[in-house]
Write a protein that holds these residues in place. Structure first.
Motif, mmCIF file in Angstrom:
data_model
loop_
_atom_site.group_PDB
_atom_site.id
_atom_site.type_symbol
_atom_site.label_atom_id
_atom_site.label_comp_id
_atom_site.label_asym_id
_atom_site.label_seq_id
_atom_site.Cartn_x
_atom_site.Cartn_y
_atom_site.Cartn_z
ATOM 1 N N HIS A 144 0.817 -1.220 0.000
ATOM 2 C CA HIS A 144 0.000 0.000 0.000
ATOM 3 C C HIS A 144 0.846 1.263 0.000
ATOM 4 N N GLY A 145 0.178 2.381 -0.241
ATOM 5 C CA GLY A 145 0.741 3.697 -0.018
ATOM 6 C C GLY A 145 0.076 4.284 1.215
ATOM 7 N N SER A 146 -0.405 5.527 1.103
ATOM 8 C CA SER A 146 -1.110 6.132 2.220
ATOM 9 C C SER A 146 -2.234 7.017 1.691
ATOM 10 N N GLY A 147 -3.111 7.416 2.612
ATOM 11 C CA GLY A 147 -4.243 8.276 2.263
ATOM 12 C C GLY A 147 -5.535 7.725 2.820
ATOM 13 N N VAL A 148 -6.254 8.535 3.582
ATOM 14 C CA VAL A 148 -7.465 8.037 4.237
ATOM 15 C C VAL A 148 -8.526 7.582 3.237
ATOM 16 N N LYS A 149 -8.472 8.072 2.014
ATOM 17 C CA LYS A 149 -9.445 7.672 1.001
ATOM 18 C C LYS A 149 -8.833 6.776 -0.074
ATOM 19 N N ASN A 150 -7.609 6.313 0.152
ATOM 20 C CA ASN A 150 -6.909 5.500 -0.837
ATOM 21 C C ASN A 150 -6.803 4.051 -0.373
ATOM 22 N N GLY A 151 -7.328 3.134 -1.189
ATOM 23 C CA GLY A 151 -7.149 1.722 -0.908
ATOM 24 C C GLY A 151 -5.735 1.280 -1.244
ATOM 25 N N ASN A 152 -5.376 0.063 -0.825
ATOM 26 C CA ASN A 152 -4.047 -0.434 -1.151
ATOM 27 C C ASN A 152 -3.912 -0.646 -2.660
ATOM 28 N N LEU A 153 -2.715 -1.001 -3.116
ATOM 29 C CA LEU A 153 -2.463 -1.090 -4.551
ATOM 30 C C LEU A 153 -3.326 -2.144 -5.224
ATOM 31 N N VAL A 213 8.521 19.134 10.564
ATOM 32 C CA VAL A 213 9.315 18.424 11.565
ATOM 33 C C VAL A 213 8.782 18.692 12.968
ATOM 34 N N ASP A 214 8.963 17.693 13.822
ATOM 35 C CA ASP A 214 8.661 17.776 15.251
ATOM 36 C C ASP A 214 7.186 18.068 15.539
ATOM 37 N N LEU A 215 6.345 17.134 15.160
ATOM 38 C CA LEU A 215 4.924 17.208 15.494
ATOM 39 C C LEU A 215 4.723 16.672 16.911
ATOM 40 N N PRO A 216 4.227 17.463 17.840
ATOM 41 C CA PRO A 216 4.025 16.977 19.207
ATOM 42 C C PRO A 216 3.069 15.792 19.236
ATOM 43 N N LEU A 217 3.443 14.749 19.953
ATOM 44 C CA LEU A 217 2.628 13.541 19.998
ATOM 45 C C LEU A 217 1.246 13.818 20.589
ATOM 46 N N ASP A 218 1.156 14.769 21.491
ATOM 47 C CA ASP A 218 -0.144 15.036 22.125
ATOM 48 C C ASP A 218 -1.148 15.656 21.161
ATOM 49 N N GLN A 219 -0.695 16.048 19.965
ATOM 50 C CA GLN A 219 -1.624 16.554 18.954
ATOM 51 C C GLN A 219 -2.473 15.423 18.356
ATOM 52 N N MET A 220 -2.001 14.199 18.528
ATOM 53 C CA MET A 220 -2.713 13.057 17.947
ATOM 54 C C MET A 220 -4.117 12.900 18.526
ATOM 55 N N SER A 221 -4.235 13.051 19.807
ATOM 56 C CA SER A 221 -5.494 12.728 20.479
ATOM 57 C C SER A 221 -6.682 13.517 19.948
ATOM 58 N N GLY A 222 -6.502 14.814 19.746
ATOM 59 C CA GLY A 222 -7.635 15.619 19.313
ATOM 60 C C GLY A 222 -7.666 15.928 17.829
ATOM 61 N N ASN A 223 -6.548 15.676 17.124
ATOM 62 C CA ASN A 223 -6.444 16.145 15.742
ATOM 63 C C ASN A 223 -6.018 15.068 14.748
ATOM 64 N N SER A 229 -5.623 13.669 7.205
ATOM 65 C CA SER A 229 -6.360 14.168 6.044
ATOM 66 C C SER A 229 -5.750 15.459 5.518
ATOM 67 N N GLY A 230 -4.545 15.758 5.962
ATOM 68 C CA GLY A 230 -3.894 17.011 5.576
ATOM 69 C C GLY A 230 -3.417 17.038 4.137
ATOM 70 N N GLY A 231 -3.515 15.930 3.433
ATOM 71 C CA GLY A 231 -3.121 15.855 2.032
ATOM 72 C C GLY A 231 -3.716 14.623 1.393
ATOM 73 N N TYR A 232 -3.427 14.447 0.117
ATOM 74 C CA TYR A 232 -3.889 13.254 -0.602
ATOM 75 C C TYR A 232 -3.274 12.005 0.028
ATOM 76 N N LYS A 251 1.642 14.862 0.873
ATOM 77 C CA LYS A 251 1.621 14.839 -0.588
ATOM 78 C C LYS A 251 0.235 15.303 -1.037
ATOM 79 N N SER A 252 0.170 16.391 -1.781
ATOM 80 C CA SER A 252 -1.112 16.993 -2.140
ATOM 81 C C SER A 252 -1.213 17.194 -3.642
ATOM 82 N N ARG A 253 -2.432 17.089 -4.160
ATOM 83 C CA ARG A 253 -2.659 17.429 -5.566
ATOM 84 C C ARG A 253 -2.421 18.919 -5.757
ATOM 85 N N ALA A 254 -1.902 19.277 -6.912
ATOM 86 C CA ALA A 254 -1.570 20.680 -7.164
ATOM 87 C C ALA A 254 -1.653 20.968 -8.656
#
Length: 447
Positions: A144-153, A213-223, A229-232, A251-254
């Motif tokens: 697979h790749g990644s993406g909340v709306k993307n199925g595996n290959l 870089v350096d995303l605080p782990l505590d951001q996971m719980s609420g966000n 979903s921040g990109g494709y 990785k986002s469409r552009a």
């Protein structure tokens, strides 16, 4: 052991001993996977140079396995008897613009197929982090790749041709074969020799890639939903230390002329100021372009550039899939093991995969989070850590990647795949004498 690139790339092609059809390979050289951690049990390798030769080889031998790009880290493709290689069968066979499909030889690599599709104005829905893997091998293991709306290959497969144990050539399609098709796409190499695959395509598109870089782990719980979903396609890289995610790859469409600058902050993470490797201290030379520079889909969806194939980098890999609804709980469960994990780890990656209806897919009927581990090549130590991770992920019914390292028993796997018994019935129908069975299938599927 120093941290080194877990995907060290070189432009040299992997050396693969290939011989003429029906001739035995006479060599003392042991066949290994690309990482060098697994030595195959025989060097008897036979090559088919055309689809017509495959049934002949299949009928000739009582026991046989297909040996592909050798990216698996366990014995799923191993044989103690004979191997068949389809390496020379790697062509585009048909392009149907009306149906929006492409049909390829099963050994076609994504790194070969993607530029061809783009030149015709088409694209695949997703790619894995590495472009050198074959279409058939990737789909057989639900890579697979990644993406909340993307199925595996494998979800792109709309039809396939497979040579059964008796030499019969069978064609299966999504439109006509229902459950048999849904069972056969992610086939674990148990049903026969896949020779052709037809994939859904879509109009080509441009992408950009931005890294934080350096995303605080505590951001996971609420966000967590918003982060993934921040990109494709979004990947999180972490070493499980310091209560943070080391890098966020978005990785986002552009549009081709996109000059927009990425936001300087992403949920507390800071925009990178240069191209990065997933392991920050490693050169990003072989990584796909970042810094928001627009480019073709196939030069952004993988993490590593299409023009390179992996050398025999010393590493081990494991990956576990949990229901997306349990993603944050599972991440925090693994994080509690940080001091056990980190001494043996190169890097971990977190990705999302949409649900599918393919019986043996790790994302069967459940949107999933994949928790990936790239380990130093020290199986003695890793083999002690994996049961600890599996125990922490037990409440979530974690499913391991079929082509990577795990220690879960067949009984545990049986409980996590509701269609496993039906899959085994199809195996008996397609391969009644066990021509394609091996030690891996005996221990993980049959127990």
């Amino acid at each position: 052991m120093k941290k080194r690139t877990f995907l060290k790339l070189s432009s040299a092609l992997m050396a693969t001993p290939i011989i003429s059809p029906l001739a035995q390979l006479v060599s003392d050289e042991k066949l290994k996977n690309w990482a060098g951690n697994y030595t195959y049990s025989t060097s008897r390798l036979y090559a088919a140079k055309s689809i017509e030769q495959v049934p002949e080889l299949v009928k000739k031998y009582d026991k046989l396995k297909v040996l592909g790009t050798r990216h698996c880290f366990n014995g799923i493709a191993d044989s103690t008897h004979n191997f068949i290689s389809l390496r020379e069968m790697d062509k585009v066979l048909a392009m149907d613009t009306e149906a929006r499909t492409v049909t390829v030889d099963a050994s076609m690599r994504y790194g070969q197929l993607a530029p061809y599709l783009d030149s015709k104005g088409y694209a695949l829905h997703n790619l894995a982090s590495l472009p050198h893997i074959s279409v058939a091998g990737a789909c057989a293991t639900a890579t697979h790749g990644s993406g909340v709306k993307n199925g595996n290959l494998a979800t792109a497969v709309s039809a396939m041709e497979i040579v059964l144990a008796n030499g019969e050539v069978r064609t299966l399609s999504r439109a006509k074969d229902g459950d048999t098709f849904r069972a056969a796409v992610v086939n674990l190499g148990a049903l026969g020799v896949v020779t052709k695959m037809t994939l859904d395509v879509q109009p080509t598109f441009t992408m950009r890639q931005d890294v934080y870089v350096d995303l605080p782990l505590d951001q996971m719980s609420g966000n967590f939903d918003a982060i993934m979903s921040g990109g494709y396609s979004v990947s999180l890289f972490t070493d499980w230390q310091k209560k943070r995610v080391n890098e966020v790859w978005i990785k986002s469409r552009a549009k081709k002329d996109d000059q927009a600058k990425a936001k300087p902050d992403f949920f507390g993470a800071t925009l990178a100021t240069k191209n990065l490797h997933p392991i920050a201290e490693i050169s990003a030379e072989n990584c796909t372009e970042q810094m928001g520079v627009p480019g073709p889909w196939y030069e952004r969806l993988p993490h590593f550039r299409m023009g390179f194939t992996p050398s025999s980098g010393k590493e081990l890999q494991s990956e576990y899939f949990v229901p997306y609804k349990n993603a944050v709980e599972a991440i925090l469960a693994v994080e509690r093991l940080r001091d056990h994990i980190s001494p043996h780890l190169l890097i971990s990656e977190l990705r999302t995969i949409d649900a599918d209806d393919l019986w043996m897919s790790m994302a069967y009927k459940q949107p999933s989070l994949a928790i990936h581990f790239t380990w130093k090549q020290d199986w003695a130590s890793v083999s002690k850590v994996l049961p600890m991770i599996e125990k922490e992920l037990e409440p979530f019914g974690a499913r391991p990647h079929w082509g990577k390292l795990f220690t879960l028993s067949a009984a545990k796997l049986q409980s996590r795949y509701e269609k496993l018994d039906d899959f085994k019935k199809l195996v008996r129908e397609f391969d009644p004498k066990g021509k394609f069975r091996n030690a891996f299938l005996d221990s993980t599927i049959y127990g």
